[in-house]
Design an enzyme around this catalytic site. Structure first.
Site, PDB file in Angstrom:
ATOM      1  CG  ASP A   1      -0.392  -0.396   2.648  1.00 25.11           C
ATOM      2  OD1 ASP A   1       0.877  -0.914   2.592  1.00 25.11           O
ATOM      3  OD2 ASP A   1      -0.831   0.228   3.501  1.00 25.11           O
TER       4      ASP A   1
ATOM      5  CD  GLU B   1       3.263  -1.038   7.729  1.00 25.36           C
ATOM      6  OE1 GLU B   1       3.524  -0.986   8.697  1.00 25.36           O
ATOM      7  OE2 GLU B   1       3.068   0.007   6.740  1.00 25.36           O
ATOM      8  CD  GLU B   2       2.287   3.134   5.561  1.00 26.57           C
ATOM      9  OE1 GLU B   2       2.108   3.744   6.768  1.00 26.57           O
ATOM     10  OE2 GLU B   2       3.432   3.129   4.747  1.00 26.57           O
TER      11      GLU B   2
END
Ligand SMILES: [Zn+2]
Ligand SMILES: [Zn+2]
Length: 441
Positions: free
Chosen positions: A100, A167-168
């Protein structure tokens, strides 16, 4: 401790990947692949996607893995990709890349800078940019997949390569685990990932043994007051003044309550209240990021935030039914990332042998967070390692003499790593570490 390191070094030096001929061969193979990998990188960079929306990136990863000979499953935990290569008996190694990008308008002047726009899950319409370098992670993942497939005769075991979404937002690892990552596919014995770094010169590898990245919690405080006319403050309980006091008092949590030898961060990143000059609002909203390494410090910080918010509200004379509402967003929490000792030491010994001492550095843990931590938490028997690959172009590093405060950090709209150096180094490092786990001895 010392004996363990020595054992790891002896073990590493006895292995194929450390041999100079192998190192040269691997480097040459990766170099030959670089033009193609850089084309892939520029395409990924120009077409970034927000968290949990990585459909195009996932398609590219899946296609590349299929072409390299992996058995590929898509749509794992949203857009996640799982690529499996079974190659005889042995350990099961998981290599992970995250896909991402961030809600940012890119401000680099790169020819292939992103002009993409999208809408976050909060409904924010925004530019999108690979400002955390996950495009370098995906590209090196493809580079490593190709090399591992090409060198099947040198290893035995199972390789599970995953391209992870979100992930963010700390959703992706959990989503893939919830969707059966460790049950529908070969269960890993080892897991390895890397992250590009804005605090190391390009091509230098950094590592920490033990805790590497922090516990990260997001906390909302709804500060409730009693609103009214700006001309008659005595008839109100002003939530702006109260929230301002809470922000100030929160500063004492880390400075006065946490052992100075422990690490902690409490940052108020957002403060919103009111609509107009002459209206005293009836609420203010604060958003905090709270970071620590140990469960004890984490618990102290979270309890302290609730205590301070309530205490300041009492001092301000807010009625009991209007006390602040403190919400810890558990669904977005990221636990601390730990590098297990055996895999870290053995991989680092291999990195030193392959890249030379000057390109491998022990680095202190950082207060950033990584949901790579969730894989080790899901299976504590796992050997797990995430390492850094420096991305700061050498000329820029030299110009500021390594003073990274003068350089763009990760998540900056100006972050433009020396992608070529990152991808080449990371591809080699992933292969070296992978063969350290799976290599025929
Ligand atoms: Zn990031
Ligand atoms: Zn990142």
């Amino acid at each position: 401790m010392r004996r363990k390191i020595l054992a790891a070094m002896l073990w590493a030096s006895a292995m194929t990947p450390a041999a100079p001929a192998f190192a040269q061969e691997l480097n040459q193979a990766v170099r030959r692949d670089m033009p193609d990998l850089m084309a892939l990188y520029r395409d990924l960079h120009a077409n970034p996607e927000l968290s949990m929306q990585e459909t195009r990136s996932a398609e590219r990863m899946a296609a590349e893995a299929r072409r390299a000979g992996f058995t590929v499953t898509t749509g794992v935990g949203g857009t996640g990709v799982v690529a499996v290569m079974e190659n005889g008996p042995g350990p099961v190694l998981m290599l992970r890349a995250d896909m991402d990008a961030l809600p940012l308008v890119e401000q680099t002047s790169l020819a292939f800078a992103s002009r993409a726009r999208g809408t976050t899950r909060e409904g924010l319409e925004t530019g999108i940019m690979h400002a955390c370098g996950h495009d370098t992670h995906m590209t090196a993942w493809v580079g490593a997949a190709r090399r591992m497939a090409a060198s099947r005769s040198q290893w035995s075991g199972t390789l599970v390569m995953i391209a992870q979404p979100g992930e963010e937002t700390s959703q992706g690892a959990r989503a893939m685990l919830d969707d059966g990552l460790f049950t529908r596919f070969p269960r890993p014995t080892h897991a390895i990932a890397f992250h590009d770094a804005a605090s190391l010169p390009a091509g230098v590898i950094g590592y920490a043994v033990g805790p590497a990245l922090a516990n990260v919690d997001s906390v909302d405080i709804q500060v409730r007051g009693v609103g009214g006319h700006g001309a008659y403050p005595h008839t109100t309980r002003d939530p702006v003044v109260l929230a301002a006091r809470i922000v100030t008092s929160l500063q004492t949590l880390v400075s006065r309550e946490i052992d100075p030898l422990d690490s902690a961060v409490v940052t108020v990143g957002s403060f919103h209240a009111g609509t107009k000059h002459n209206i005293i609002s009836d609420e203010a909203r604060l958003q905090l990021t709270v970071r620590s390494f140990t469960p004890g410090v984490r618990a102290h910080l979270l309890a302290g935030i609730a205590r301070i918010a309530r205490g300041e509200a009492i001092a301000a004379g807010v009625p009991e039914e209007r006390m602040p509402v403190v919400t810890v967003r558990e669904a977005e929490a990221t636990p601390a990332t730990v590098n297990t000792e055996a895999l870290t030491q053995s991989s680092v010994a291999l990195f030193r042998a392959h890249f030379g001492e000057a390109r491998v550095r022990a680095t202190p843990p950082v207060m950033g967070g990584e949901d790579f931590s969730r894989y080790l938490i899901a299976d504590p028997r796992l050997e797990s390692l995430i390492f850094w690959v420096g991305g700061v172009p050498q000329a820029r590093w030299d110009a500021v003499q390594g003073d990274v405060a003068q350089l763009p950090s990760l998540h900056s709209p100006f972050w433009a790593p020396d992608a070529e150096r990152v991808i080449e180094t990371a591809t080699e490092a992933m292969v070296v570490a992978a063969l350290g786990v799976l290599g025929r001895r």
